[in-house]
Design an enzyme around this catalytic site. Structure first.
Site, short mmCIF file in Angstrom:
data_model
loop_
_atom_site.label_atom_id
_atom_site.label_comp_id
_atom_site.label_asym_id
_atom_site.label_seq_id
_atom_site.Cartn_x
_atom_site.Cartn_y
_atom_site.Cartn_z
N GLY A 10 36.10 37.13 35.30
CA GLY A 10 36.92 36.85 36.49
C GLY A 10 37.80 38.03 36.88
CG ASP A 142 42.04 32.52 31.54
OD1 ASP A 142 42.59 32.42 32.64
OD2 ASP A 142 40.86 32.19 31.33
CG MET A 186 42.96 29.50 37.66
SD MET A 186 42.11 31.01 38.20
CE MET A 186 40.85 30.30 39.26
N GLY A 187 43.83 29.09 33.65
CA GLY A 187 44.02 29.44 32.24
C GLY A 187 42.99 28.85 31.32
CD GLN A 298 46.21 30.88 39.17
OE1 GLN A 298 47.09 30.58 38.39
NE2 GLN A 298 45.45 29.96 39.76
NE ARG A 299 39.90 34.60 39.69
CZ ARG A 299 38.72 34.07 39.43
NH1 ARG A 299 38.45 33.71 38.18
NH2 ARG A 299 37.81 33.93 40.35
O1 F6P Z 1 38.71 34.66 34.28
C1 F6P Z 1 39.34 33.51 33.82
C2 F6P Z 1 39.36 32.46 34.90
O2 F6P Z 1 40.07 32.96 35.99
C3 F6P Z 1 39.92 31.13 34.43
O3 F6P Z 1 41.32 31.07 34.52
C4 F6P Z 1 39.22 30.17 35.36
O4 F6P Z 1 39.12 28.89 34.81
C5 F6P Z 1 37.87 30.80 35.51
O5 F6P Z 1 38.04 32.18 35.32
C6 F6P Z 1 37.21 30.57 36.84
O6 F6P Z 1 35.93 31.10 36.82
P1 F6P Z 1 35.15 31.66 38.09
O7 F6P Z 1 35.75 32.98 38.48
O8 F6P Z 1 33.78 31.86 37.58
O9 F6P Z 1 35.28 30.64 39.16
#
Ligand code: F6P
Length: 407
Positions: A10, A142, A186-187, A298-299
């Site tokens: 992610g 995370d 998330m996490g 949040q990412r």
């Molecule tokens: O990279 C970790 C994360 O952001 C988690 O917090 C979240 O549950 C997951 O990835 C989401 O996955 P994707 O980017 O595949 O939707």
């Protein structure tokens, strides 16, 4: 010799800063000629889809812009390598690509699943008596990687989450009517990010009034009890809830609130608990209730990223390449915290086997007895990670992002 670098898992605000760290170290090392970027993580190596990074990052200005651009400039993947004893075909393709491009070091920036690739690949290369080194650089919002004190990307995500919750607190307190606001964070199976909202107390906030983490058992009955108690004290109750809490579909009476879709590592997409709790509160308590899923914002929220996080992400990227050049392989770089105040960390390497496919959860010692809040000690752990601001480049009042041109 040439080197290759890839990004996996992610997105975060800091994963490009680690790429810059590898690149900067690479261009100042005499024995390295080309620095290749692999498109979409390990998939780019398998499919021989590499780009010459010196043609992409051409100036110091571009390097600085990339450093403050969120997400993964090289694209990403969630790809699980098979066991090479059972299926070696894909490994032969990787080896072919490495040989063709004279790759001496492969740097993989990613989380616990990506460290699985580091382990499998370095083990495979040993069976080939190859000298190619494979090094992992940690990243994930995370913060759930074992051994390392924290992961690049987490500090910036935590800074955004706490800031957003503070804004939600201001917004939700304007009316005279009672309300409950649930913020889903998330996490996955680790509650670090949701727990980090406790940092707001360092600035005098009482909220979030309740914090629920996947590390605790969750009961709808207890949640409603907790809520009623907080409602008797506060007009606008704020709840921080981790996406990974164990919400039993039967107990909450709402079926299929999550899609059930899984990635190749068997991780379920978890989004939806906030909405589910909102429906429970509407039915059982009947006050004004709203759920807010911070979701992917949040990412990639680099407009409020942590300077400490971005600086450390770059440093650990450079340190990873240095370690590989000194002969290390099958390792992941990690932070060791020496002290909280003054905040001091060192960078070391650890066997990637200790990290691959494992999760470091939020410690029970920092969770209160009622399992609905975290202790003040956790603040001391979190606060150093969000310090400092990056001077973000703006154009027309908006952040400028580095965008890779098609070559
Ligand atoms: O990279 C970790 C994360 O952001 C988690 O917090 C979240 O549950 C997951 O990835 C989401 O996955 P994707 O980017 O595949 O939707």
């Amino acid at each position: 010799m040439n080197i290759a670098v890839a990004q996996s898992g992610g997105p975060t605000c800091a994963i490009n800063a680690s790429l810059v760290g590898v690149f900067k170290q690479g261009i100042k090392t005499d024995k390295i000629d080309a620095i290749f970027g692999s498109i979409n993580g390990i998939e780019g190596i398998i499919n021989d889809n590499l780009i010459d990074l010196k043609r992409v990052i051409r100036t110091n200005e571009e390097m600085e812009l990339l450093r403050q651009t969120p997400s993964t400039m090289l694209g990403s993947c969630r790809y699980k390598l098979p066991d090479y004893e059972k299926d070696s075909e894909v490994y032969e393709k990787i080896f072919e690509c490495f040989t063709k491009h004279r790759i001496g070091v492969f740097v993989y920036i990613g989380g616990n699943d990506s460290m699985d690739t580091v382990v499998k690949l370095s083990d495979f290369l040993k069976t080939k008596n190859s000298d190619i080194k494979v090094i992992g650089i940690p990243k994930t919002i995370d913060n759930d990687l074992p051994v390392t004190d924290h992961t690049p990307g987490f500090g910036s995500a935590a800074k955004y989450v706490a800031t957003s919750v503070q804004e939600i607190i201001r917004d939700s307190s304007v009316y005279s009517v009672d309300s409950v606001t649930i913020v889903e964070i998330m996490g996955r199976h680790a509650g670090w990010l949701a727990a980090s909202t406790c940092m707001l107390r360092a600035n005098g906030e009482i909220a979030p009034h309740l914090i629920y983490l996947p590390e605790c058992d969750f009961s709808v009955e207890r949640f409603l009890e907790d809520l009623r108690k907080e409602k008797s004290k506060h007009r606008a109750v704020i709840v921080a809830v981790s996406e990974g809490i164990k919400l039993d579909a039967e107990e909450c009476g709402i079926e299929n609130f999550q899609s059930g879709v899984e990635d190749v590592f068997g991780h379920k997409y978890l989004s939806g608990v906030g909405k589910c709790l909102e429906r429970i509160v509407a039915k059982e308590i009947g006050c004004k209730v709203r759920s807010i899923e911070l979701n992917v914002m949040q990412r990639c929220s680099s407009h409020i990223c942590s300077k400490t996080d971005i600086d450390e992400a770059e440093e650990i990227g450079s340190a990873g390449l240095r370690a590989a050049l000194e002969g290390e392989t099958g390792k992941m770089m990690c932070f060791k915290r020496i002290s909280d105040a003054p905040y001091v960390v060192t960078i070391e390497s650890v066997d990637a086997k200790e990290v691959a496919n494992k999760e470091k959860v939020f410690p029970q010692k920092w969770i209160n007895a009622a399992q609905n809040d975290v202790s003040a000690e956790a603040e001391n752990y979190f606060l150093p990670l969000i310090q400092g601001e990056v001077k973000i480049r703006l154009k027309n009042g908006l952040p400028v992002h580095f965008k890779r041109e098609a070559l």
